[in-house]
Design a protein around this motif. Structure first.
Motif, PDB file in Angstrom:
ATOM      1  N   ASP A 188      -0.731 -20.375  33.300  1.00 55.20           N
ATOM      2  CA  ASP A 188      -0.470 -21.088  32.047  1.00 55.20           C
ATOM      3  C   ASP A 188      -1.484 -20.730  30.956  1.00 55.20           C
ATOM      4  O   ASP A 188      -1.147 -20.677  29.767  1.00 55.20           O
ATOM      5  N   LYS A 189      -2.741 -20.469  31.325  1.00 54.35           N
ATOM      6  CA  LYS A 189      -3.782 -20.256  30.313  1.00 54.35           C
ATOM      7  C   LYS A 189      -4.360 -18.847  30.316  1.00 54.35           C
ATOM      8  O   LYS A 189      -5.205 -18.538  29.472  1.00 54.35           O
ATOM      9  N   VAL A 190      -3.915 -17.981  31.237  1.00 52.02           N
ATOM     10  CA  VAL A 190      -4.486 -16.645  31.293  1.00 52.02           C
ATOM     11  C   VAL A 190      -3.482 -15.686  31.908  1.00 52.02           C
ATOM     12  O   VAL A 190      -2.622 -16.092  32.718  1.00 52.02           O
ATOM     13  N   TRP A 191      -3.585 -14.438  31.524  1.00 55.50           N
ATOM     14  CA  TRP A 191      -2.825 -13.333  32.153  1.00 55.50           C
ATOM     15  C   TRP A 191      -3.841 -12.308  32.587  1.00 55.50           C
ATOM     16  O   TRP A 191      -4.714 -11.902  31.819  1.00 55.50           O
ATOM     17  N   GLN A 192      -3.721 -11.829  33.850  1.00 53.28           N
ATOM     18  CA  GLN A 192      -4.682 -10.879  34.403  1.00 53.28           C
ATOM     19  C   GLN A 192      -3.960  -9.689  34.998  1.00 53.28           C
ATOM     20  O   GLN A 192      -2.827  -9.803  35.463  1.00 53.28           O
ATOM     21  N   LEU A 193      -4.674  -8.571  34.985  1.00 50.77           N
ATOM     22  CA  LEU A 193      -4.192  -7.341  35.593  1.00 50.77           C
ATOM     23  C   LEU A 193      -5.340  -6.743  36.382  1.00 50.77           C
ATOM     24  O   LEU A 193      -6.433  -6.544  35.863  1.00 50.77           O
ATOM     25  N   HIS A 194      -5.074  -6.435  37.665  1.00 55.19           N
ATOM     26  CA  HIS A 194      -6.056  -5.808  38.529  1.00 55.19           C
ATOM     27  C   HIS A 194      -5.619  -4.377  38.794  1.00 55.19           C
ATOM     28  O   HIS A 194      -4.469  -4.136  39.190  1.00 55.19           O
ATOM     29  N   VAL A 195      -6.532  -3.433  38.607  1.00 61.08           N
ATOM     30  CA  VAL A 195      -6.256  -2.004  38.830  1.00 61.08           C
ATOM     31  C   VAL A 195      -7.279  -1.499  39.835  1.00 61.08           C
ATOM     32  O   VAL A 195      -8.488  -1.626  39.614  1.00 61.08           O
ATOM     33  N   TYR A 196      -6.806  -0.915  40.924  1.00 59.79           N
ATOM     34  CA  TYR A 196      -7.674  -0.398  41.968  1.00 59.79           C
ATOM     35  C   TYR A 196      -7.903   1.091  41.721  1.00 59.79           C
ATOM     36  O   TYR A 196      -6.962   1.899  41.746  1.00 59.79           O
ATOM     37  N   LEU A 197      -9.180   1.498  41.456  1.00 55.95           N
ATOM     38  CA  LEU A 197      -9.503   2.873  41.056  1.00 55.95           C
ATOM     39  C   LEU A 197     -10.664   3.381  41.900  1.00 55.95           C
ATOM     40  O   LEU A 197     -11.819   3.431  41.451  1.00 55.95           O
ATOM     41  N   PRO A 211       3.409 -11.683  28.548  1.00 55.56           N
ATOM     42  CA  PRO A 211       4.209 -12.898  28.344  1.00 55.56           C
ATOM     43  C   PRO A 211       3.954 -13.482  26.945  1.00 55.56           C
ATOM     44  O   PRO A 211       3.139 -12.981  26.162  1.00 55.56           O
ATOM     45  N   ASP A 212       4.687 -14.549  26.644  1.00 56.10           N
ATOM     46  CA  ASP A 212       4.545 -15.189  25.344  1.00 56.10           C
ATOM     47  C   ASP A 212       3.212 -15.920  25.236  1.00 56.10           C
ATOM     48  O   ASP A 212       2.564 -16.240  26.236  1.00 56.10           O
ATOM     49  N   LYS A 213       2.835 -16.197  23.971  1.00 53.41           N
ATOM     50  CA  LYS A 213       1.659 -16.998  23.632  1.00 53.41           C
ATOM     51  C   LYS A 213       0.364 -16.394  24.149  1.00 53.41           C
ATOM     52  O   LYS A 213      -0.566 -17.101  24.532  1.00 53.41           O
ATOM     53  N   CYS A 214       0.296 -15.071  24.167  1.00 49.42           N
ATOM     54  CA  CYS A 214      -0.954 -14.404  24.551  1.00 49.42           C
ATOM     55  C   CYS A 214      -1.816 -14.179  23.307  1.00 49.42           C
ATOM     56  O   CYS A 214      -1.328 -13.707  22.273  1.00 49.42           O
ATOM     57  N   LYS A 215      -3.091 -14.511  23.426  1.00 50.38           N
ATOM     58  CA  LYS A 215      -4.042 -14.282  22.340  1.00 50.38           C
ATOM     59  C   LYS A 215      -4.606 -12.872  22.493  1.00 50.38           C
ATOM     60  O   LYS A 215      -5.587 -12.644  23.202  1.00 50.38           O
ATOM     61  N   LEU A 216      -3.939 -11.947  21.777  1.00 48.17           N
ATOM     62  CA  LEU A 216      -4.294 -10.540  21.983  1.00 48.17           C
ATOM     63  C   LEU A 216      -5.707 -10.219  21.500  1.00 48.17           C
ATOM     64  O   LEU A 216      -6.332  -9.287  21.996  1.00 48.17           O
ATOM     65  N   LYS A 217      -6.206 -11.003  20.496  1.00 44.37           N
ATOM     66  CA  LYS A 217      -7.547 -10.723  19.985  1.00 44.37           C
ATOM     67  C   LYS A 217      -8.637 -11.275  20.892  1.00 44.37           C
ATOM     68  O   LYS A 217      -9.828 -11.059  20.622  1.00 44.37           O
ATOM     69  N   GLU A 218      -8.268 -11.997  21.922  1.00 41.57           N
ATOM     70  CA  GLU A 218      -9.246 -12.552  22.853  1.00 41.57           C
ATOM     71  C   GLU A 218      -9.120 -11.905  24.221  1.00 41.57           C
ATOM     72  O   GLU A 218      -9.276 -12.558  25.259  1.00 41.57           O
ATOM     73  N   ALA A 219      -8.816 -10.621  24.250  1.00 47.58           N
ATOM     74  CA  ALA A 219      -8.708  -9.884  25.522  1.00 47.58           C
ATOM     75  C   ALA A 219     -10.020  -9.185  25.831  1.00 47.58           C
ATOM     76  O   ALA A 219     -10.711  -8.707  24.919  1.00 47.58           O
ATOM     77  N   PHE A 220     -10.375  -9.087  27.100  1.00 48.24           N
ATOM     78  CA  PHE A 220     -11.582  -8.375  27.502  1.00 48.24           C
ATOM     79  C   PHE A 220     -11.338  -7.748  28.863  1.00 48.24           C
ATOM     80  O   PHE A 220     -10.448  -8.155  29.623  1.00 48.24           O
ATOM     81  N   VAL A 221     -12.142  -6.721  29.164  1.00 42.59           N
ATOM     82  CA  VAL A 221     -11.951  -5.896  30.365  1.00 42.59           C
ATOM     83  C   VAL A 221     -13.272  -5.819  31.121  1.00 42.59           C
ATOM     84  O   VAL A 221     -14.342  -5.679  30.509  1.00 42.59           O
ATOM     85  N   VAL A 230      -8.300  -6.795  33.692  1.00 37.87           N
ATOM     86  CA  VAL A 230      -7.945  -7.030  32.296  1.00 37.87           C
ATOM     87  C   VAL A 230      -7.538  -8.492  32.192  1.00 37.87           C
ATOM     88  O   VAL A 230      -6.594  -8.929  32.875  1.00 37.87           O
ATOM     89  N   ARG A 231      -8.199  -9.274  31.304  1.00 38.58           N
ATOM     90  CA  ARG A 231      -7.949 -10.691  31.193  1.00 38.58           C
ATOM     91  C   ARG A 231      -7.613 -11.027  29.727  1.00 38.58           C
ATOM     92  O   ARG A 231      -8.382 -10.687  28.827  1.00 38.58           O
ATOM     93  N   ILE A 232      -6.454 -11.728  29.513  1.00 39.20           N
ATOM     94  CA  ILE A 232      -6.015 -12.139  28.167  1.00 39.20           C
ATOM     95  C   ILE A 232      -5.680 -13.615  28.227  1.00 39.20           C
ATOM     96  O   ILE A 232      -4.869 -14.045  29.062  1.00 39.20           O
ATOM     97  N   LEU A 233      -6.271 -14.405  27.318  1.00 38.93           N
ATOM     98  CA  LEU A 233      -6.018 -15.851  27.302  1.00 38.93           C
ATOM     99  C   LEU A 233      -4.666 -16.152  26.659  1.00 38.93           C
ATOM    100  O   LEU A 233      -4.170 -15.388  25.806  1.00 38.93           O
TER     101      LEU A 233
END
Length: 303
Positions: free
Chosen positions: A213-222, A279-289, A298-301
């Protein structure tokens, strides 16, 4: 014996001059240059008892004074003509005599008639010249359509019609603010990028996204991948992960393989591109890696 015992004789020899007598006394030798020294001074008379004629021979004539003539230099210097004294300037003309006083005629009055001036009255002043005629009105200029939003309407005069002077045009509106960027890079640095076409590759490292509900995350294994070999972009509401990964050729073909880290030498650097819809309602300016221990997060609120 006194030195002046033969004073009278010596005075006679000196022609009655005391100075010559003294020279002859003090210089008795005739070869002495001062024996008969001509001093050219006036005779100095001796005592009256000697009865000597007090005269000196050949008195010196008085010096003649030379009169110096002052030469007047001519101011006009001519190279070819000898200088001639300039004539004296003419005397200034006499001042003109003062004008005679004006004669005032006396009025002769008759005893029985009241006194009337005999002088004629002064003539009346001449009338002033008529004023010049007014200039003709200028012709009406051609009507010009003014596109300014501040121009007043046309003013109609009684003799001709002219459009009112047009004030300066309104200042142009300020330019609109630049649109917000739609594509920018968030890893390894933040910067605005141009929009480009995304073509996903057939192979890519193992990735998995999580939505809450409050965050979207992406995990990449490298595994075995340097931090400078991977980039993360946000473009038109999608997250694009691209770069260069390591493919282990002995572990089988994709997509059923599992990424791992081993000591074998059968590793192939392989480029990859993977895209994820946000997804909807993502704060793209508050993303960090974050990228630590072979895992990139990769985390986006979300709002």
């Amino acid at each position: 014996m006194s030195m002046f015992s033969s004073f009278d004789k010596d005075l006679k020899k000196a022609d009655g001059c005391l100075h010559k007598a003294a020279d002859m006394f003090f210089h008795p030798i005739g070869e002495d240059m001062f024996h008969k020294w001509d001093t050219k001074h006036p005779a100095f008379p001796g005592p009256k008892l000697t009865k000597v004629t007090l005269e000196c021979k050949d008195p010196p004539p008085p010096p003649k004074k030379e009169e110096k003539k002052e030469e007047k230099k001519c101011e006009c210097a001519c190279p070819c003509i000898p200088c001639v004294p300039c004539p004296p300037p003419p005397p200034p003309p006499p001042p003109p005599p003062p004008p005679p006083p004006p004669k005032v005629e006396k009025c002769v009055c008759v005893p029985c008639v009241p006194c009337v001036s005999c002088c004629p009255p002064p003539p009346p002043p001449p009338p002033p010249p008529p004023p010049p005629p007014p200039p003709p009105p200028p012709p009406c200029p051609p009507k010009v359509e003014c596109h300014s939003c501040c121009c007043p309407p046309v003013i109609i005069h009684h003799h001709h019609c002219c459009p009112a002077p047009c004030p300066p045009a309104c200042p142009p509106p300020p330019p609109p603010p630049p649109p917000e960027p739609t594509c920018w890079r968030i890893y390894p640095c933040y910067k605005v990028i141009d929009k480009c076409k995304v073509e996903p590759t057939e192979w890519h490292p193992m990735m998995k996204d999580y939505t809450a509900d409050k965050v979207w995350q992406l995990h990449v294994y490298l595994p075995d991948v340097g931090k400078d070999k991977v980039m993360v972009d946000i473009c038109d509401g999608t997250v694009v992960v691209h770069g260069e990964g390591i493919f282990h050729t002995h572990c089988g073909m994709w997509p059923g393989h599992v990424e791992h880290c081993c000591d074998c030498t059968r590793k192939e650097p392989t480029p990859f591109v993977k895209q994820f819809k946000l997804p909807d309602k993502c704060k793209l300016k508050e993303a960090f890696v974050e990228f630590e221990k072979e895992v990139m997060v990769v985390r986006i609120l979300r709002g």
